[in-house]
Write a protein that holds these residues in place. Structure first.
Motif, PDB file in Angstrom:
ATOM      1  N   GLU A 144      41.898  65.713  12.520  1.00 43.56           N
ATOM      2  CA  GLU A 144      42.691  66.703  13.244  1.00 43.56           C
ATOM      3  C   GLU A 144      44.060  66.871  12.585  1.00 43.56           C
TER       4      GLU A 144
ATOM      5  N   ARG B  55      33.920  70.635  10.921  1.00 41.74           N
ATOM      6  CA  ARG B  55      34.342  71.905  11.501  1.00 41.74           C
ATOM      7  C   ARG B  55      33.561  73.118  11.013  1.00 41.74           C
TER       8      ARG B  55
ATOM      9  N   VAL C  77      40.842  76.394  11.374  1.00 44.64           N
ATOM     10  CA  VAL C  77      39.508  76.312  10.766  1.00 44.64           C
ATOM     11  C   VAL C  77      39.328  77.440   9.756  1.00 44.64           C
TER      12      VAL C  77
END
Length: 219
Positions: A26, A74, A113
């Motif tokens: 993250e 992701r 993303v």
């Protein structure tokens, strides 16, 4: 000593070790999106994740490994959804292609993303191993699902005879461009929603490959 019931106020490094790899990814996603891959250092990621520089190497041997894990987490996971959608929609290739187009666009609503393909495009020449990994992990698998549906449409006479790989790229390319454009120039976007853009792009694509009464379709 007074205990603090608010766990969110505790330092990140007090959390369970099994949560730390996700926190590293993250933190890396935020920094890669902000600074790019080359300008982000492992110590920057560690600091953002609340770890020491030495501790981060317990989870990821290098920055390249962090990026690859991030792609898998992701973006690479999309390949599973695309594969499933292609298999389930072979009897209705048009619906399958529309579904995948919307899935692709929706997955990049998070601009962080969406930064991943931008990073690959910008830095592929400097980091060819990452470009190769992304192409193999994401692009080839996405393309394979689209090709399967396009070929099914050709076989059913719904689509005219086209090269499936080129047709697949013709569908994805404007979607990728629109995602990158919205990320690069958010202040200039005053047009339709992304869902509307997807429908317009899909309509233009579909009318380009759809068979007509004046065209010969394969038996």
């Amino acid at each position: 000593m007074i205990s603090n019931p608010d766990n969110s106020a505790l330092p990140r490094w007090t959390r369970k070790p099994k949560a730390r790899p996700d926190e590293v990814l993250e933190a890396a996603l935020e920094l890669f999106a902000l600074n790019g891959f080359a300008a982000t250092r492992m110590e920057d990621i560690a600091q953002r994740a609340g770890l020491s520089k030495a501790a981060i190497y317990l989870y990821f041997p290098s920055k390249h490994d962090v990026f690859k894990a991030l792609v898998e987490q992701r973006v690479g996971v999309l390949r599973t959804h695309f594969d499933a959608a292609a298999r389930q929609q072979l009897s209705d290739p048009k619906a399958g292609l529309r579904l995948i187009a919307h899935m692709w666009a929706t997955s990049f609503h998070d601009l962080r993303v969406a930064a991943i393909p931008r990073i690959i495009l910008a830095e592929a020449h400097r980091f060819p191993d990452l470009a190769e990994f992304y192409h193999r992990t994401v692009i080839e698998r996405t393309q394979a699902a689209l090709v399967e549906l396009i070929q099914a449409g050709i076989d059913r006479g719904q689509f005219r005879t086209v090269e499936p790989i080129i047709a697949a790229r013709a569908l994805v390319s404007p979607l990728v461009f629109e995602i990158l454009r919205r990320q690069a120039f958010p202040q200039f976007h005053k047009g339709p929603s992304m869902d509307q853009e997807v429908e317009a792009i899909f309509d233009l694509f579909l009318n380009g490959i759809a068979a007509t009464p004046h065209q010969t379709c394969p038996e």
